[in-house]
Design a protein around this motif. Sequence first.
Motif, PDB file in Angstrom:
ATOM      1  N   ARG A   1     -12.499 -43.287  17.054  1.00  0.00           N
ATOM      2  CA  ARG A   1     -12.476 -42.864  15.662  1.00  0.00           C
ATOM      3  C   ARG A   1     -12.003 -41.426  15.488  1.00  0.00           C
ATOM      4  N   ASN A   2     -12.162 -40.599  16.513  1.00  0.00           N
ATOM      5  CA  ASN A   2     -11.680 -39.221  16.444  1.00  0.00           C
ATOM      6  C   ASN A   2     -10.503 -38.979  17.381  1.00  0.00           C
ATOM      7  N   ASN A   3      -9.882 -40.088  17.832  1.00  0.00           N
ATOM      8  CA  ASN A   3      -8.724 -39.977  18.722  1.00  0.00           C
ATOM      9  C   ASN A   3      -7.493 -39.724  17.876  1.00  0.00           C
ATOM     10  N   LEU A   4      -6.926 -38.545  17.992  1.00  0.00           N
ATOM     11  CA  LEU A   4      -5.825 -38.127  17.122  1.00  0.00           C
ATOM     12  C   LEU A   4      -4.612 -39.035  17.267  1.00  0.00           C
ATOM     13  N   ALA A   5      -4.436 -39.643  18.451  1.00  0.00           N
ATOM     14  CA  ALA A   5      -3.273 -40.507  18.676  1.00  0.00           C
ATOM     15  C   ALA A   5      -3.452 -41.880  18.052  1.00  0.00           C
ATOM     16  N   LYS A   6      -4.704 -42.243  17.619  1.00  0.00           N
ATOM     17  CA  LYS A   6      -4.946 -43.600  17.141  1.00  0.00           C
ATOM     18  C   LYS A   6      -5.424 -43.683  15.697  1.00  0.00           C
ATOM     19  N   VAL A   7      -6.044 -42.617  15.193  1.00  0.00           N
ATOM     20  CA  VAL A   7      -6.553 -42.704  13.819  1.00  0.00           C
ATOM     21  C   VAL A   7      -5.421 -42.498  12.822  1.00  0.00           C
ATOM     22  N   LYS A   8      -5.558 -43.113  11.652  1.00  0.00           N
ATOM     23  CA  LYS A   8      -4.538 -42.941  10.607  1.00  0.00           C
ATOM     24  C   LYS A   8      -4.791 -41.678   9.783  1.00  0.00           C
ATOM     25  N   ARG A   9      -6.077 -41.303   9.705  1.00  0.00           N
ATOM     26  CA  ARG A   9      -6.409 -40.176   8.823  1.00  0.00           C
ATOM     27  C   ARG A   9      -7.740 -39.571   9.251  1.00  0.00           C
ATOM     28  N   MET A  10      -7.868 -38.242   9.135  1.00  0.00           N
ATOM     29  CA  MET A  10      -9.136 -37.555   9.354  1.00  0.00           C
ATOM     30  C   MET A  10      -9.342 -36.572   8.210  1.00  0.00           C
ATOM     31  N   HIS A  11     -10.601 -36.447   7.799  1.00  0.00           N
ATOM     32  CA  HIS A  11     -10.920 -35.491   6.738  1.00  0.00           C
ATOM     33  C   HIS A  11     -11.966 -34.510   7.241  1.00  0.00           C
ATOM     34  N   PHE A  12     -11.738 -33.227   6.963  1.00  0.00           N
ATOM     35  CA  PHE A  12     -12.646 -32.170   7.412  1.00  0.00           C
ATOM     36  C   PHE A  12     -13.292 -31.523   6.190  1.00  0.00           C
ATOM     37  N   ASP A  13     -14.624 -31.468   6.207  1.00  0.00           N
ATOM     38  CA  ASP A  13     -15.350 -30.761   5.149  1.00  0.00           C
ATOM     39  C   ASP A  13     -15.630 -29.339   5.627  1.00  0.00           C
ATOM     40  N   ASN A  14     -16.842 -29.105   6.146  1.00  0.00           N
ATOM     41  CA  ASN A  14     -17.165 -27.784   6.657  1.00  0.00           C
ATOM     42  C   ASN A  14     -16.508 -27.572   8.022  1.00  0.00           C
ATOM     43  N   TYR A  15     -16.210 -26.327   8.321  1.00  0.00           N
ATOM     44  CA  TYR A  15     -15.474 -26.001   9.538  1.00  0.00           C
ATOM     45  C   TYR A  15     -16.254 -26.433  10.784  1.00  0.00           C
ATOM     46  N   LYS A  16     -15.567 -27.116  11.695  1.00  0.00           N
ATOM     47  CA  LYS A  16     -16.095 -27.564  12.981  1.00  0.00           C
ATOM     48  C   LYS A  16     -17.143 -28.672  12.858  1.00  0.00           C
ATOM     49  N   GLU A  17     -17.348 -29.171  11.650  1.00  0.00           N
ATOM     50  CA  GLU A  17     -18.301 -30.261  11.489  1.00  0.00           C
ATOM     51  C   GLU A  17     -17.750 -31.539  12.136  1.00  0.00           C
ATOM     52  N   LEU A  18     -16.440 -31.688  12.094  1.00  0.00           N
ATOM     53  CA  LEU A  18     -15.749 -32.792  12.748  1.00  0.00           C
ATOM     54  C   LEU A  18     -14.548 -32.222  13.498  1.00  0.00           C
ATOM     55  N   VAL A  19     -14.424 -32.620  14.768  1.00  0.00           N
ATOM     56  CA  VAL A  19     -13.297 -32.176  15.597  1.00  0.00           C
ATOM     57  C   VAL A  19     -12.733 -33.399  16.307  1.00  0.00           C
ATOM     58  N   SER A  20     -11.418 -33.467  16.368  1.00  0.00           N
ATOM     59  CA  SER A  20     -10.809 -34.600  17.076  1.00  0.00           C
ATOM     60  C   SER A  20     -11.175 -34.549  18.562  1.00  0.00           C
ATOM     61  N   ASP A  21     -11.115 -35.710  19.219  1.00  0.00           N
ATOM     62  CA  ASP A  21     -11.318 -35.732  20.664  1.00  0.00           C
ATOM     63  C   ASP A  21     -10.283 -34.842  21.339  1.00  0.00           C
ATOM     64  N   GLY A  22     -10.704 -34.215  22.419  1.00  0.00           N
ATOM     65  CA  GLY A  22      -9.809 -33.285  23.103  1.00  0.00           C
ATOM     66  C   GLY A  22      -8.612 -33.961  23.742  1.00  0.00           C
ATOM     67  N   ILE A  23      -7.458 -33.332  23.629  1.00  0.00           N
ATOM     68  CA  ILE A  23      -6.221 -33.773  24.278  1.00  0.00           C
ATOM     69  C   ILE A  23      -5.978 -32.822  25.444  1.00  0.00           C
ATOM     70  N   ARG A  24      -5.916 -33.366  26.654  1.00  0.00           N
ATOM     71  CA  ARG A  24      -5.779 -32.491  27.818  1.00  0.00           C
ATOM     72  C   ARG A  24      -4.384 -31.875  27.877  1.00  0.00           C
ATOM     73  N   ILE A  25      -4.354 -30.572  28.126  1.00  0.00           N
ATOM     74  CA  ILE A  25      -3.085 -29.850  28.259  1.00  0.00           C
ATOM     75  C   ILE A  25      -2.842 -29.594  29.747  1.00  0.00           C
ATOM     76  N   GLU A  26      -1.688 -30.079  30.232  1.00  0.00           N
ATOM     77  CA  GLU A  26      -1.357 -29.931  31.647  1.00  0.00           C
ATOM     78  C   GLU A  26       0.042 -29.359  31.784  1.00  0.00           C
ATOM     79  N   HIS A  27       0.656 -29.582  32.962  1.00  0.00           N
ATOM     80  CA  HIS A  27       1.990 -29.031  33.217  1.00  0.00           C
ATOM     81  C   HIS A  27       3.078 -29.745  32.419  1.00  0.00           C
ATOM     82  N   GLU A  28       2.789 -30.986  31.954  1.00  0.00           N
ATOM     83  CA  GLU A  28       3.764 -31.723  31.146  1.00  0.00           C
ATOM     84  C   GLU A  28       3.634 -31.295  29.684  1.00  0.00           C
ATOM     85  N   TYR A  29       4.758 -30.943  29.054  1.00  0.00           N
ATOM     86  CA  TYR A  29       4.748 -30.588  27.642  1.00  0.00           C
ATOM     87  C   TYR A  29       4.316 -31.794  26.798  1.00  0.00           C
ATOM     88  N   ILE A  30       3.450 -31.553  25.810  1.00  0.00           N
ATOM     89  CA  ILE A  30       3.112 -32.588  24.840  1.00  0.00           C
ATOM     90  C   ILE A  30       3.417 -32.060  23.448  1.00  0.00           C
TER      91      ILE A  30
END
Length: 804
Positions: A451-480
Motif C-alpha cells: 500500500r505504500n510501495n511507490l512503484a505499485k500504488v496509484k495515489r498517496m495523500h499526505f496530511d501532517n508531515y512524516k505521518e505517512l512515508v512511502s516504503d524505502g527504495i534502496r539506492i545502489e550503484h545502479e541509477y534509478i
Amino acid sequence: MFELLQAYQLNIMLALSSICAVVGIFSLITKSLPRKRKLAIADMEFSAAILLYNDRLAYMFHGDISNKGYWLVRISNFLVFFMTISVLHAFNLYLSDLCRNEIGLSKPPVRLKIVEVIVGIGWALVIISQFTGIYYTFDETNAYQRGPGFLICYAIPFIALFIQLSVVIQFFTRMSLYISIPVLLFTVIPMVASIFQALYYGVSFTNMSIVGMGVVLYVFAIMEMNEKLAKAQKQELDAARSLVDSVLRSYEQTAEVFAKAIDARDKFTRGHSKRVAEYSMDIAQALGMSESQSHEVYCSALLHDIGKIEIPDTVISRHEHLSAAEEELIRKHAEAGGKILSEVNEIPFLSVAAKTHHERYDGKGYPEGIRGEAIPIIGRIVAVANAYDEMTSFKFDRPPFAQGRVRDEFVKGAGTRFDPKIADIMVDMIDRDAEYMMRESEEENIEAADRNNLAKVKRMHFDNYKELVSDGIRIEHEYIKIKFESCPDAGFDKRMAIPSIILFDSFDRCVHRNARNIKNVHYFEYAEVWLDGHYITTAARNLKIDITNKTYVNTDADKEAADWQTYEIEAVSFKDHVKLTIDSRSIHAKVTVALPDSTRYVFLGVTGEHCSIRNASVKEIGRTADKDDIERIAPEVDYFERKCGDLPNVEVDGYRETSSLGIPVEDGMRLFFHTQSLPTARLVHHCAYILLYTSDDGTVNGRNYSEFACIRLDGDDATNEGKADNTLSIRKNEDFAGWDSWKERNLKGLDYIVNFYRKRNCIFFDTENSGIAIECRSVVPADCDNVYVAITGNLCAISDIRIK
C-alpha cells in the motif's frame, strides 16, 4: 546394372510378391489404422502381389510352346495388365480416405473421381485387348509381342498417376510427413519407371516400382499411426498430470482459504500460516528433501494452526496478556488440530504439523512431550518455521525482533528447543537474508504490504508531515529514476504543501518515529530534502545542493492541470556518497550527501505535507556509477588503526564483498591479522572469514575458481558449493562469555593467529580467540597442487596481515 536386374529379376519378383502378400495380411489384422485405409492398403498389397507373381510367370513361360505354357503366358499377362490398374485403383481409394480424414475435406476432389473413370477405361481396354491384340499378341513360339497400341497401356497408368500427383502436391503441406513423403514417391517413382519400361523391354521396371512403393506406403502408414498413438498416450499422460496438478491446486487453494480464515480471527496473525508454510518448504529443500516431500511439508504446515477453530474468538483476539487458564486453552489447539486432520485418511501426513509443531527437541514441549528424532521431521521443521515467524511478525505489544536477536534465539535454542540441524539451516537462511526481507512486511495485513510501495500504488495523500512515508527504495550503484505528479491540498500554501525525500537506513525499509521501533529495526536517518531545495541533515556528515531556478509559463492549454506538478528524481550511490538530481517545472537541483560511512544501506522514502502524489513510477535507467560520478564532499572514512603488513588492508562492507590477496598454503605456515567489526555490525556473523580456494591466478573468483572452505570466526560454515570434504570442529572454552560479549570484543578489535598444516591434499587449520576454538580439516581434490587462503568477511576491517 541393366543386365544384373535382368539376371535376378525373377528372384526379386518372387521376394517382392511374397512381401506384398505378408504386408497385405498384416494390413487386414492391424488395429492402428482406420478401417477404410487399411482395406485400401490391403487391396493394394494383394493386387501388387498378384501382379508381380504373374509378371514373374509371364517371364518364366515366355516362349514355352507346351499346352501349360500356352495358357499360363496368356493368363499371367492378362493379370499383369489388369492388376496394374487395380493397384492404382487401390491407391486412389487410399488418397480418398486421406482427403476425408487427414486433410479434412468433406469429400474427395473431383480429380480422384476422374481417376476412377480412367481406371474403369483401363480395365475395359485390358479385356478388349485380349480379343483385338491392341496391347500385345503372341507369335507361333508363344512369345510375347507388343501390339500397335502398347503405349496406351502405359499412358493410362501414367495419366492416372499424374492426376493423383496433382492432388498430392495441392495438399502436401496439410499432410503429416509420414503420409506426404510416401504418397509423393508412389506417384513419382512409377511414372519414371514407366518411361524406362517403354524404352527398355526385358525388365519390369513399372511393376516392381509400384510394388515397392506399396510396401513403403504401408510402412510409413504404420509409422504415422504409431506416432499418433504416442502423441495420444502423451496427451493422456499430460491430461492425467494436469488433473493431478489441478487437484493439488484445488487442495492448496482450499487449505489456504482455511488458513486465512483461521489467521483472520486476529489481525496480528494474518498471513502467518502462509509464511510458515513457505519457510517450512525452504527448510525442507535445504535438508535435501525431494520436491514431493517438500510439498508435503508445505501442505502440512499450511494447516498447522487449524486447531484454533475450537478456541473462542474472545481468547484468540485478546490483545492483553492471557490468564493461566486461557494459556492452557490455547495450548490445546495442537492436539485439537491433530484430531481434526487425522480424519483425512487419504493424506496421513496432513495432521503431523498441527499435532507436533509445539513439541521441543528436549522433550519439554506439548501436547505429548516427545523428544529428539521421535518428533516427526515435519513437526521439527514447522516448529522452527513457526518460531521464526512469531519472532519476525508484529504483535500487539511489540514490533518484530531485530534480526540479530532472532538469530541468537536459534543459536541458543539449538539442541534444546529446536532440532540443531534445522536450527542451523534457519541461522544460515537468516545470514543470507542480508536485507531482512524474510519477515512480515505490514503490521495489520500481509496483503496490504504494497500500500505504500511507490512503484505499485496509484495515489498517496499526505496530511501532517512524516505521518505517512512511502516504503524505502534502496539506492545502489545502479541509477534509478523516480517520477510522480504532486498537487497541494486546497486551501494550503503551495510553497509548503510539497513532497519531500527522506534518506535513511532500517531493517524493514520503513521510516520510524517511535523510539522502541527505531531501536528494534536499527532505524538511522541521514537527511531530509524538500523538492523545492530546502533540506535538513541529521546523521549525514555533509550535504551540498546546487539549485537552478526555472521560469514556468502557465498557458491556457495546461491551465486545468496547473496544480499538478511533475517531479523526476534520479538517485545513485557510490561507497559513502549519494547523489540526487531533482527536476520539476520550477527548479533543477543537484544534491550530494556524505553518509557516515560506506557500510550502511541507504533508502529513499517519499513523504510530504498537505499534498497528494499520483502516477508514480520507479525504474532503473541502465547506468552504473563510479567514483567520478559523485563529487566527494567529505573524506573517506578509514577504520584501519594499523598500517598494512605483508598484504594490503581490507575493508569488507558487505557479505564477502571483497577479500585479501591470496596466499599459497604451505605446511607450518602461520597467518597473523587484526580484525575489527565496523560500527554498523550488529550480528554474530559480522566478522572475518577464512577462505580456502584455488584459481589459475591465485585470486578469489579468478579464472577456474573453486571454493574448498569458508569458515567464519564465530565457528559457522559459510562455504559456497565447496569442492572439498570438510570436517569442522568448534569448541567453547571458559573464556567464552556469551555472544553479546563476543560481538563487543569484535567491535573493539581482535588479533588472530591461524595455524596451517598440509600433507599432500589434506589441509588442516586452527585458531582460537574470545573463547571460540576452531579446527577445520579439508581434503581437497588430489590433482589440486595450488591451494590459497584469503581473508574475507562481512562488515569488518582486516589489517596488519602478516605471514610466517
